[in-house]
Design an enzyme around this catalytic site. Structure first.
Site, PDB file in Angstrom:
ATOM      1  N   ASN A  83       6.175   6.757  -9.704  1.00  0.00           N
ATOM      2  CA  ASN A  83       6.754   8.055 -10.007  1.00  0.00           C
ATOM      3  C   ASN A  83       5.938   8.849 -11.017  1.00  0.00           C
ATOM      4  OD1 ASN A  83       9.028  10.057 -10.278  1.00  0.00           O
ATOM      5  ND2 ASN A  83       9.106   9.163 -12.331  1.00  0.00           N
ATOM      6  N   SER A 136       4.277  14.874  -3.120  1.00  0.00           N
ATOM      7  CA  SER A 136       4.676  16.273  -3.287  1.00  0.00           C
ATOM      8  C   SER A 136       4.448  16.986  -1.967  1.00  0.00           C
ATOM      9  CB  SER A 136       3.826  16.937  -4.376  1.00  0.00           C
ATOM     10  OG  SER A 136       3.954  18.346  -4.352  1.00  0.00           O
ATOM     11  N   TYR A 149      -4.217  18.551  -8.871  1.00  0.00           N
ATOM     12  CA  TYR A 149      -2.927  17.976  -8.484  1.00  0.00           C
ATOM     13  C   TYR A 149      -2.844  17.807  -6.973  1.00  0.00           C
ATOM     14  CZ  TYR A 149       2.199  17.763  -7.957  1.00  0.00           C
ATOM     15  OH  TYR A 149       3.484  17.412  -7.634  1.00  0.00           O
ATOM     16  N   LYS A 153      -2.393  14.353  -4.616  1.00  0.00           N
ATOM     17  CA  LYS A 153      -1.239  14.120  -3.754  1.00  0.00           C
ATOM     18  C   LYS A 153      -1.656  13.926  -2.296  1.00  0.00           C
ATOM     19  CE  LYS A 153       1.657  14.256  -7.119  1.00  0.00           C
ATOM     20  NZ  LYS A 153       2.330  13.020  -7.570  1.00  0.00           N
ATOM     21  N   VAL A 182      11.078  20.770  -7.877  1.00  0.00           N
ATOM     22  CA  VAL A 182      12.301  20.111  -8.330  1.00  0.00           C
ATOM     23  C   VAL A 182      12.838  20.845  -9.554  1.00  0.00           C
ATOM     24  CG1 VAL A 182      13.335  17.961  -9.126  1.00  0.00           C
ATOM     25  CG2 VAL A 182      11.456  17.902  -7.459  1.00  0.00           C
TER      26      VAL A 182
END
Length: 259
Positions: A83, A136, A149, A153, A182
């Site tokens: 996570n 993601s 990022y 992912k 989120v």
């Protein structure tokens, strides 16, 4: 039914905390690591039966210490949830500093490698083993201004599918979840940095993010927890190698970068 044993990186706050709370409520033995010492203290106070250690998943020695503690407390592991992750810098590729790129990769991608390689021997001793990688919806599209990022992912999806093939004969399932934005402090920080980079208001960027989803909404933490619980249950025993969107159906992650 034997209680599950669960390891969660970045498990003392945010999405990780919500997952830990859910598993603990179901009677699981939960091990969490986190870089936030304050969050760890709060977690341990609230859940004295859980094991909480400070560890930066981007530092292999920290990960080794975490799994040595797990191995000392339990003969096997049923669930590994990768996570931990950071948002990384916001900006055009040529403006991103090398150190910021490296730090994002170290946490968001290498951290998954460091944790998973230590978890696998313990997972092999389980009769219902599962790895869940929190990726993601940026792993499904290009994402302007978020190249470090996004690269991590996308790589996580490739790693997930490869591990599903490698570990399938051992009965270990491997899946990735691809949440949209989120609701919470983290996405608010991303929105603020994006707004600053593009000269927009926070409200304009938030609205743009919501319009990228067919359901025109942000994801709730509970949505992710529910899917994790299903995938790691007997009900998810035939699901492996999947990148599962929890994003209200993202139509695009494109942004207006101007001329």
């Amino acid at each position: 039914m034997t209680a599950q044993t669960v390891a969660i990186s970045a498990g003392a706050s945010g999405i990780g905390l919500a997952m830990a709370e859910s598993f603990l409520a179901a009677g699981a033995k939960v091990f969490v690591c986190d870089v936030d010492q304050s969050a760890l203290r709060s977690f341990q106070h609230a859940f004295p039966t859980a094991v909480a250690l400070r560890a930066d998943v981007g530092v292999p020695a920290h990960v080794d210490e975490f799994f040595e503690r797990i191995a000392a407390d339990t003969p096997h592991l049923d669930i590994m949830i990768n996570n931990a992750g950071i948002a990384g810098p916001t900006g055009r590729l040529e403006d991103i500093q090398i150190e910021d790129w490296r730090h994002t990769v170290e946490v968001d991608l290498n951290g998954v490698f460091y944790c998973t390689r230590r978890a696998i021997p313990l997972l092999r001793r389980s009769t219902n083993a599962s790895i869940v990688n929190i990726a993601s919806n940026a792993a499904l599209f290009g994402f302007p201004l978020r190249s470090p990022y996004t690269a991590c992912k996308w790589a996580m999806i490739g790693l997930t599918k490869t591990l599903a093939m490698e570990l399938g004969p051992d009965g270990i399932r491997v899946n990735a979840l691809c949440p949209g934005s989120v609701e919470g402090p983290r996405i608010r920080g991303v929105i603020e940095r994006d707004a600053m980079a593009r000269g927009l208001t926070n409200e304009q960027v938030a609205s743009e993010y919501q319009r990228q989803s067919s359901l025109r909404t942000f994801v709730e933490v509970e949505d992710i927890v529910a899917m994790v619980r299903f995938l790691t249950s007997r009900g998810g025993r035939r699901i492996s190698g999947q990148a599962i969107g929890i994003d209200g159906h993202t139509e695009s992650l494109s942004v207006d970068l101007g001329a």
